[in-house]
Design an enzyme around this catalytic site. Structure first.
Site, PDB file in Angstrom:
ATOM      1  N   TYR A  57      54.008   9.727  -0.366  1.00 53.04           N
ATOM      2  CA  TYR A  57      53.365   9.589   0.941  1.00 53.04           C
ATOM      3  C   TYR A  57      53.751   8.255   1.561  1.00 53.04           C
ATOM      4  CZ  TYR A  57      50.030   6.109  -0.799  1.00 53.04           C
ATOM      5  OH  TYR A  57      49.462   4.968  -1.309  1.00 53.04           O
ATOM      6  N   ARG A  76      61.108   3.825   3.582  1.00 48.97           N
ATOM      7  CA  ARG A  76      60.432   3.844   2.285  1.00 48.97           C
ATOM      8  C   ARG A  76      60.049   5.259   1.870  1.00 48.97           C
ATOM      9  NH1 ARG A  76      55.197   0.129   1.690  1.00 48.97           N
ATOM     10  NH2 ARG A  76      54.328   1.726   3.051  1.00 48.97           N
ATOM     11  N   ARG A 124      51.338  27.065 -11.662  1.00 55.44           N
ATOM     12  CA  ARG A 124      51.360  25.790 -12.367  1.00 55.44           C
ATOM     13  C   ARG A 124      52.385  25.811 -13.493  1.00 55.44           C
ATOM     14  NH1 ARG A 124      49.454  22.707 -16.532  1.00 55.44           N
ATOM     15  NH2 ARG A 124      48.710  20.606 -15.966  1.00 55.44           N
ATOM     16  N   HIS A 126      55.435  22.847 -15.137  1.00 54.62           N
ATOM     17  CA  HIS A 126      55.940  21.490 -14.997  1.00 54.62           C
ATOM     18  C   HIS A 126      57.350  21.440 -14.409  1.00 54.62           C
ATOM     19  CE1 HIS A 126      52.498  20.778 -17.589  1.00 54.62           C
ATOM     20  NE2 HIS A 126      52.645  19.462 -17.434  1.00 54.62           N
ATOM     21  N   LYS A 167      55.983   5.297  -3.824  1.00 54.06           N
ATOM     22  CA  LYS A 167      54.670   5.528  -3.216  1.00 54.06           C
ATOM     23  C   LYS A 167      54.229   6.964  -3.516  1.00 54.06           C
ATOM     24  CE  LYS A 167      52.314   3.875   0.966  1.00 54.06           C
ATOM     25  NZ  LYS A 167      51.559   2.806   0.312  1.00 54.06           N
ATOM     26  N   GLU A 199      50.267  -6.836  -8.067  1.00 51.83           N
ATOM     27  CA  GLU A 199      49.865  -6.553  -6.692  1.00 51.83           C
ATOM     28  C   GLU A 199      48.405  -6.130  -6.699  1.00 51.83           C
ATOM     29  OE1 GLU A 199      52.286  -3.346  -5.259  1.00 51.83           O
ATOM     30  OE2 GLU A 199      51.766  -2.017  -6.919  1.00 51.83           O
TER      31      GLU A 199
END
Length: 305
Positions: A57, A76, A124, A126, A167, A199
């Site tokens: 995101y 980014r 579902r 992987h 991110k 951070e």
């Protein structure tokens, strides 16, 4: 008579909504081409964000219906997609158009603008699914933080994984750290790995010491923050020395100023760390940085005549 007026107002609102002439849209959600009020939007159970957090995101702010630093946020975002091998949901120009379309639908010109891409949908499993990735956007009224305020911080051991430069949607450690900060009446949590500061839970953290701006170097332990990048550019413009390197908890405690930077906060100074006073020793340099951050924002988000 009053009820009759209310009915007319209600029908007018419905007509405006159906005709696209909406003057007071409170927020907008978008999912794979469908838009509506956020509270009315849904995503399928098979979206891989639901059971794997399998996505990336980015987020920024709109001021005057202009999305701030959009090109840098898109850089980014697409890099995060690349690093996780997630197919981009659409070409860059198309995504910009979709974001601006959503922003323009919200009546309030000042908004939080968020978008995410997940690896697609399916049962579902992987292994990567076949098919297209999913794109979600939302925009809602939100003002940027007042940099005159001071943050109270806590510290916490950084137990996140080793891909903090991406991110991703996998934010449980940051969620828990943010909750601990809220419980202590604080605004942010500073992560550290052993004695080394990395951070914050949802921000970058830097320090000023003896006129030098010190911030953790870009590597896999920190997010390449856009506001952090802006601060480095401002330091270069203003002749403020910079050191991008590891720094310790001891240096954090003894800093002249502790600076928390994010898209919504730009450059916030801290006044407290783990319940004890910090910072406040270099207000002149702090003001230079904060004034320059705000000037950049205003310059880029003021409509052109």
């Amino acid at each position: 008579m009053r009820k009759e007026g209310q009915r007319k107002t209600a029908w007018l609102s419905i007509f405006q909504f159906l005709s696209g002439d909406v003057a007071d849209m409170e927020n907008i959600g978008y999912y794979n081409g469908k838009t509506g009020l956020i509270k009315e939007m849904t995503i399928p159970m098979g979206d891989r964000s639901v059971y794997f957090g399998d996505g990336v995101y980015d987020a920024t702010y709109s001021v005057n219906h202009i999305i701030f630093a959009l090109e840098e946020h898109l850089d980014r975002f697409y890099n995060s997609c690349r690093l996780l091998e997630i197919p981009a949901p659409m070409e860059r120009e198309a995504l910009k158009a979709a974001l601006y379309d959503c922003v323009q639908k919200v009546d309030n010109p000042n908004q939080f603008v968020y978008w995410q891409c997940t690896r697609g949908s399916g049962l579902r499993e992987h292994i990567f699914p076949e098919g297209k990735s999913n794109l979600l956007i939302y925009c809602l009224p939100c003002e940027m933080k007042d940099m005159a305020q001071k943050y109270k911080l806590i510290t916490m051991e950084d137990t996140r994984f080793l891909h903090c430069n991406i991110k991703t949607l996998n934010l449980i450690p940051s969620v828990m750290a943010s909750q601990r900060a809220r419980e202590k009446g604080c605004q942010e949590t500073v992560f550290h790995r052993g004695d080394l500061v990395t951070e914050c839970a949802h921000s970058n953290v830097s320090i000023l010491k003896d006129g030098v701006f010190i911030t953790h170097q870009l590597d896999n332990l920190v997010l390449p923050g856009i506001s952090r990048k802006h601060l480095l550019e401002i330091c270069k413009e203003k002749g403020i020395p910079v050191e991008e390197r590891d720094y310790t908890l001891g240096e954090l405690w003894n800093a002249d100023e502790i600076l928390v930077s994010s898209s919504g906060a730009q450059c916030m100074a801290a006044c407290e760390l783990d319940g004890k006073p910090v910072g406040g020793k270099d207000p002149a340099t702090l003001k230079v940085l904060q004034d320059a951050c705000r000037a950049k924002l205003l310059k880029e988000t003021t409509p052109k005549a």
